[in-house]
Motif scaffolding. Structure first.
Motif, PDB file in Angstrom:
ATOM      1  N   LYS A 214       0.818  -1.204   0.000  1.00  0.00           N
ATOM      2  CA  LYS A 214       0.000   0.000   0.000  1.00  0.00           C
ATOM      3  C   LYS A 214       0.859   1.264   0.000  1.00  0.00           C
ATOM      4  O   LYS A 214       1.967   1.299   0.532  1.00  0.00           O
TER       5      LYS A 214
ATOM      6  N   ILE B 206       0.472   4.600   1.811  1.00  0.00           N
ATOM      7  CA  ILE B 206      -0.306   5.146   2.909  1.00  0.00           C
ATOM      8  C   ILE B 206      -0.311   6.665   2.791  1.00  0.00           C
ATOM      9  O   ILE B 206       0.752   7.303   2.818  1.00  0.00           O
TER      10      ILE B 206
ATOM     11  N   TYR C 216       3.283  -2.107   3.451  1.00  0.00           N
ATOM     12  CA  TYR C 216       3.178  -0.852   2.704  1.00  0.00           C
ATOM     13  C   TYR C 216       4.507  -0.550   2.022  1.00  0.00           C
ATOM     14  O   TYR C 216       5.571  -0.983   2.477  1.00  0.00           O
TER      15      TYR C 216
END
Length: 230
Positions: free
Chosen positions: A10, A12, A82
């Motif tokens: 991800k 963020i 992430y």
């Protein structure tokens, strides 16, 4: 869901701004983005900042503090899924002529209008004193920290020139309540665009996320973006 995007870590985004999320989706697939707002609000503290060096240092510190906040939340949750954490901070900077000599001016940072009390008068004063017929600047600091802890930063400045005074239009604009929650008391991506005569630099920077500079930072982190694929 895009299978490739789902396999990637991800990105963020540490922000409460829906506009920043919308802009980031122009570079990164929506399913690859996760919003995680900083737990603590960061005070601006620009009262004594009157030079470009001071202002850019402070806005960078704010973006970095937001990033540290989000990373701490991820660490507390045991998260490692992430690729990077992105935060940003945007301020509006204007010239404030000194009364003794108009040729000598000092920089002044405008925050968001105070929602308590007579915020309309505050924003009206900003337009009359700092905006109408004059230049001002949107300054955004980007802070991107990848999963290895490598810090990538950038500060982007855009010059915005407003048209000459139109008090009837200003009264209407204040009635929309759009200035509330906006740095400098206007939104260039919405009705606030009616006051703009010209822009020099990144338009998305004025909205709050300069895509050109962000695209470079993401590439430095070896993160593919829509621009790099085109």
């Amino acid at each position: 869901m895009d299978t490739m995007a789902a396999q990637l870590g991800k990105i963020i985004l540490g922000s409460r701004s829906p506009r920043r999320a919308e802009l980031l989706q122009l570079l990164i697939p929506a399913e690859q983005i996760e919003i995680l707002t900083p737990a603590n609000s960061v005070e601006s503290g620009f009262q004594d900042a009157h030079t470009w060096r001071e202002i850019e240092r402070l806005v960078s510190e704010i973006a970095r503090t937001k990033n540290d906040d989000v990373i701490q939340q991820l660490e507390d949750a045991g998260r490692t899924d992430y690729q990077a954490v992105l935060t940003a901070d945007t301020v509006i900077v204007c010239l404030e002529p000194r009364q003794v000599d108009d040729k000598v001016a000092t920089l002044h940072v405008l925050g968001q209008p105070h929602e308590e009390g007579d915020w309309q008068s505050e924003v009206r004063r900003w337009f009359k004193q700092y905006y109408f017929g004059r230049d001002h600047w949107a300054v955004t600091a980007l802070c991107l920290i990848d999963s290895t802890g490598w810090l990538h930063e950038s500060v982007v400045r855009t010059t915005v020139t407003f048209r000459r005074a139109d008090l009837k239009l200003l009264d209407w604009y204040l009635s929309t309540k759009e200035p509330l929650g906006k740095a400098g008391g206007y939104a260039i991506q919405e009705a606030g665009s009616m006051f703009v005569e010209s822009i020099e630099g990144s338009l998305t920077n004025v909205v709050g996320l300069p895509l050109e500079s962000l695209n470079k930072l993401l590439k430095d982190c070896e993160i593919d973006t829509a621009m790099s694929k085109s």
